[in-house]
Scaffold this active site. Structure first.
Site, short mmCIF file in Angstrom:
data_model
loop_
_atom_site.label_atom_id
_atom_site.label_comp_id
_atom_site.label_asym_id
_atom_site.label_seq_id
_atom_site.Cartn_x
_atom_site.Cartn_y
_atom_site.Cartn_z
N GLY A 14 -0.89 9.95 22.09
CA GLY A 14 -1.54 9.43 20.89
C GLY A 14 -2.61 10.39 20.41
O GLY A 14 -2.41 11.59 20.36
N ILE A 90 -3.58 -0.44 21.89
CA ILE A 90 -2.17 -0.83 21.81
C ILE A 90 -1.97 -1.69 20.57
O ILE A 90 -2.94 -2.22 20.02
CB ILE A 90 -1.71 -1.62 23.06
CG1 ILE A 90 -2.53 -2.91 23.23
CG2 ILE A 90 -1.77 -0.76 24.31
CD1 ILE A 90 -1.97 -3.88 24.27
N ASP A 93 2.35 -5.96 17.07
CA ASP A 93 2.40 -6.42 15.68
C ASP A 93 3.38 -7.57 15.48
O ASP A 93 4.54 -7.48 15.85
CB ASP A 93 2.83 -5.27 14.76
CG ASP A 93 1.82 -4.15 14.67
OD1 ASP A 93 0.73 -4.27 15.25
OD2 ASP A 93 2.13 -3.14 13.99
N GLN A 146 -4.32 -5.57 8.06
CA GLN A 146 -2.94 -5.10 7.86
C GLN A 146 -1.98 -6.24 8.15
O GLN A 146 -2.17 -6.98 9.13
CB GLN A 146 -2.66 -3.90 8.78
CG GLN A 146 -1.21 -3.43 8.82
CD GLN A 146 -0.67 -3.03 7.46
OE1 GLN A 146 -0.46 -3.86 6.58
NE2 GLN A 146 -0.43 -1.74 7.28
N GLY A 148 0.69 -8.33 9.66
CA GLY A 148 1.26 -8.27 11.01
C GLY A 148 0.29 -7.83 12.08
O GLY A 148 0.69 -7.58 13.22
N TYR A 152 -4.86 -6.84 16.07
CA TYR A 152 -5.34 -5.44 16.05
C TYR A 152 -6.49 -5.26 15.05
O TYR A 152 -7.50 -4.62 15.36
CB TYR A 152 -4.15 -4.55 15.69
CG TYR A 152 -4.37 -3.06 15.77
CD1 TYR A 152 -4.20 -2.37 16.96
CD2 TYR A 152 -4.71 -2.34 14.63
CE1 TYR A 152 -4.36 -0.99 17.01
CE2 TYR A 152 -4.87 -0.96 14.67
CZ TYR A 152 -4.69 -0.29 15.87
OH TYR A 152 -4.85 1.08 15.91
N TYR A 184 -3.28 6.48 9.22
CA TYR A 184 -1.99 6.58 9.90
C TYR A 184 -1.74 8.04 10.30
O TYR A 184 -1.71 8.93 9.45
CB TYR A 184 -0.88 6.07 8.98
CG TYR A 184 -0.88 4.55 8.90
CD1 TYR A 184 0.08 3.81 9.59
CD2 TYR A 184 -1.85 3.87 8.19
CE1 TYR A 184 0.08 2.43 9.55
CE2 TYR A 184 -1.86 2.47 8.14
CZ TYR A 184 -0.89 1.77 8.83
OH TYR A 184 -0.89 0.39 8.79
N1 CAA Z 1 3.21 -7.25 2.82
C1 CAA Z 1 3.74 -8.40 2.36
N2 CAA Z 1 4.85 -8.97 2.88
C2 CAA Z 1 5.43 -8.34 3.91
C3 CAA Z 1 4.95 -7.14 4.42
C4 CAA Z 1 3.79 -6.59 3.83
N3 CAA Z 1 3.25 -5.45 4.27
N4 CAA Z 1 5.74 -6.78 5.46
C5 CAA Z 1 6.70 -7.71 5.56
N5 CAA Z 1 6.52 -8.66 4.62
C6 CAA Z 1 7.31 -9.86 4.38
C7 CAA Z 1 8.75 -9.70 4.87
O1 CAA Z 1 9.52 -9.09 3.85
C8 CAA Z 1 9.16 -11.14 5.16
O2 CAA Z 1 9.45 -11.76 3.96
P1 CAA Z 1 10.60 -12.89 3.92
O3 CAA Z 1 10.19 -13.95 4.90
O4 CAA Z 1 10.56 -13.35 2.50
O5 CAA Z 1 11.85 -12.20 4.31
C9 CAA Z 1 7.86 -11.78 5.68
O6 CAA Z 1 6.81 -10.93 5.20
C10 CAA Z 1 7.78 -11.88 7.20
O7 CAA Z 1 8.30 -10.71 7.74
P2 CAA Z 1 8.85 -10.71 9.22
O8 CAA Z 1 9.46 -12.03 9.59
O9 CAA Z 1 9.67 -9.48 9.39
O10 CAA Z 1 7.50 -10.59 10.02
P3 CAA Z 1 7.30 -10.24 11.53
O11 CAA Z 1 6.46 -11.27 12.15
O12 CAA Z 1 8.59 -9.90 12.20
O13 CAA Z 1 6.41 -8.92 11.44
C11 CAA Z 1 5.98 -6.64 11.14
C12 CAA Z 1 6.79 -7.83 10.67
C13 CAA Z 1 6.41 -6.27 12.57
C14 CAA Z 1 4.51 -6.95 11.16
C15 CAA Z 1 6.32 -5.52 10.17
O14 CAA Z 1 5.92 -5.96 8.87
C16 CAA Z 1 5.57 -4.25 10.48
O15 CAA Z 1 5.91 -3.54 11.41
N6 CAA Z 1 4.56 -3.94 9.68
C17 CAA Z 1 3.76 -2.73 9.85
C18 CAA Z 1 2.51 -3.08 10.57
C19 CAA Z 1 1.67 -1.85 10.68
O16 CAA Z 1 1.38 -1.15 9.72
N7 CAA Z 1 1.22 -1.57 11.90
C20 CAA Z 1 0.43 -0.41 12.11
C21 CAA Z 1 0.82 0.19 13.42
S1 CAA Z 1 0.06 1.79 13.66
C22 CAA Z 1 -1.50 1.45 13.94
O17 CAA Z 1 -1.91 0.34 14.08
C23 CAA Z 1 -2.41 2.63 14.06
C24 CAA Z 1 -3.52 2.53 13.13
O18 CAA Z 1 -4.63 2.22 13.53
C25 CAA Z 1 -3.31 2.86 11.70
#
Ligand code: CAA
Length: 246
Positions: A14, A90, A93, A146, A148, A152, A184
């Site tokens: 990382g 960690i 999400d 953010q 999800g 975090y 990111y």
């Molecule tokens: N904004 C609005 N709506 C969203 C969305 C968003 N960003 N992302 C997904 N949705 C919607 C989906 O389309 C879905 O809609 P429908 O129910 O109408 O189909 C609804 O929200 C729910 O989606 P999921 O059932 O797929 O939700 P989930 O509980 O499975 O979670 C998630 C989805 C895993 C959170 C996925 O959206 C994701 O991976 N998002 C990115 C999260 C992110 O950016 N993490 C950062 C990691 S890196 C890090 O953290 C380092 C750092 O410090 C920057």
């Protein structure tokens, strides 16, 4: 003066490895504290940092007593612990309506409790010696929230509240406490985001690309320099313009 000793939690992979290397290049003796549960990963890390004054030490940052024993060991072996970089983090999400207690607790334990666990044991030595630099690696997602990431985002915002409070407590002791909030970056955490979502995020970054771990590391080296003593309680965003707060 002997070399200052720096501890970097989450030191393997990382952002951690880049931070270790930047601090070693700045003349620090570096201890990379990480779980170390994967021997191949440890071996790769040791190969990557070969030639630098960096050693690996196994540590579970969520274990308060283990952090105490670790700080004692570093101080006994190196004479002091001068720079502490809390970079262990960690993600688990998922939207809140699907999040279970384990996903909440594990993110809190590793990302936020760890900062207490390490600082609590390191701060007396730093205060007593009249010098310390603590840098907490937060996140842009602690500033904006953010989707999800209720767990975090809460932990990362909490880190900065902790940073400001501790900065006040130790300001007169020569100890500074700051946060860095990366955007990111090209790390495994970000690589794990589904491709379409990741591309959507990159499209919103004014600089137009992911950050490099080295771009975070240089900020950490800057904040932990001996002549950075007037910067404390600050949060430095390094996010390509993704979030521009005032
Ligand atoms: N904004 C609005 N709506 C969203 C969305 C968003 N960003 N992302 C997904 N949705 C919607 C989906 O389309 C879905 O809609 P429908 O129910 O109408 O189909 C609804 O929200 C729910 O989606 P999921 O059932 O797929 O939700 P989930 O509980 O499975 O979670 C998630 C989805 C895993 C959170 C996925 O959206 C994701 O991976 N998002 C990115 C999260 C992110 O950016 N993490 C950062 C990691 S890196 C890090 O953290 C380092 C750092 O410090 C920057």
């Amino acid at each position: 003066m002997s070399k200052r000793t720096a501890v970097v939690t989450g030191g393997i992979g990382g952002l951690g490895t880049a931070i270790c290397v930047a601090l070693a290049r700045a003349g620090r003796s570096v201890v990379a504290a990480d779980l170390g549960s994967n021997p191949e990963r440890v071996a790769r890390f040791e190969h990557e940092v070969d030639g630098h004054d960096i050693r690996f030490a196994p540590l579970d940052v969520s274990d308060f007593d283990a952090c105490g024993a670790f700080v004692d060991e570093v101080q006994a072996r190196h004479g002091s612990l001068d720079i502490l970089v809390n970079a262990a983090g960690i993600t688990r999400d998922t939207t809140l309506r699907k999040m279970d207690r384990v996903q909440w607790d594990s993110v809190m334990n590793v990302n936020l409790d760890s900062v207490f666990n390490l600082c609590r044991h390191a701060v007396d030595g730093m205060s007593g010696r009249g010098f310390g630099r603590i840098v907490n690696i937060s996140s842009v997602n602690g500033q904006t929230g953010q989707f999800g990431q209720t767990n975090y985002s809460a932990a990362k915002a909490g880190m900065h509240g902790f940073t400001m409070a501790l900065a006040r407590e130790v300001a007169r002791k020569g100890v500074t406490v700051n946060s860095v909030s990366p955007g990111y970056c090209e790390t495994a955490l970000v690589a794990a985001i589904p491709e379409d979502i990741r591309q959507g995020i990159v499209d919103k970054v004014p600089v137009g690309r992911l950050g490099q771990p080295e771009e975070i590391a240089r900020t950490v080296a800057f904040l932990s320099a001996d002549d950075a003593g007037y910067i404390t309680g600050a949060n430095i965003p390094v996010n390509g313009g993704l979030y521009m707060g005032f």
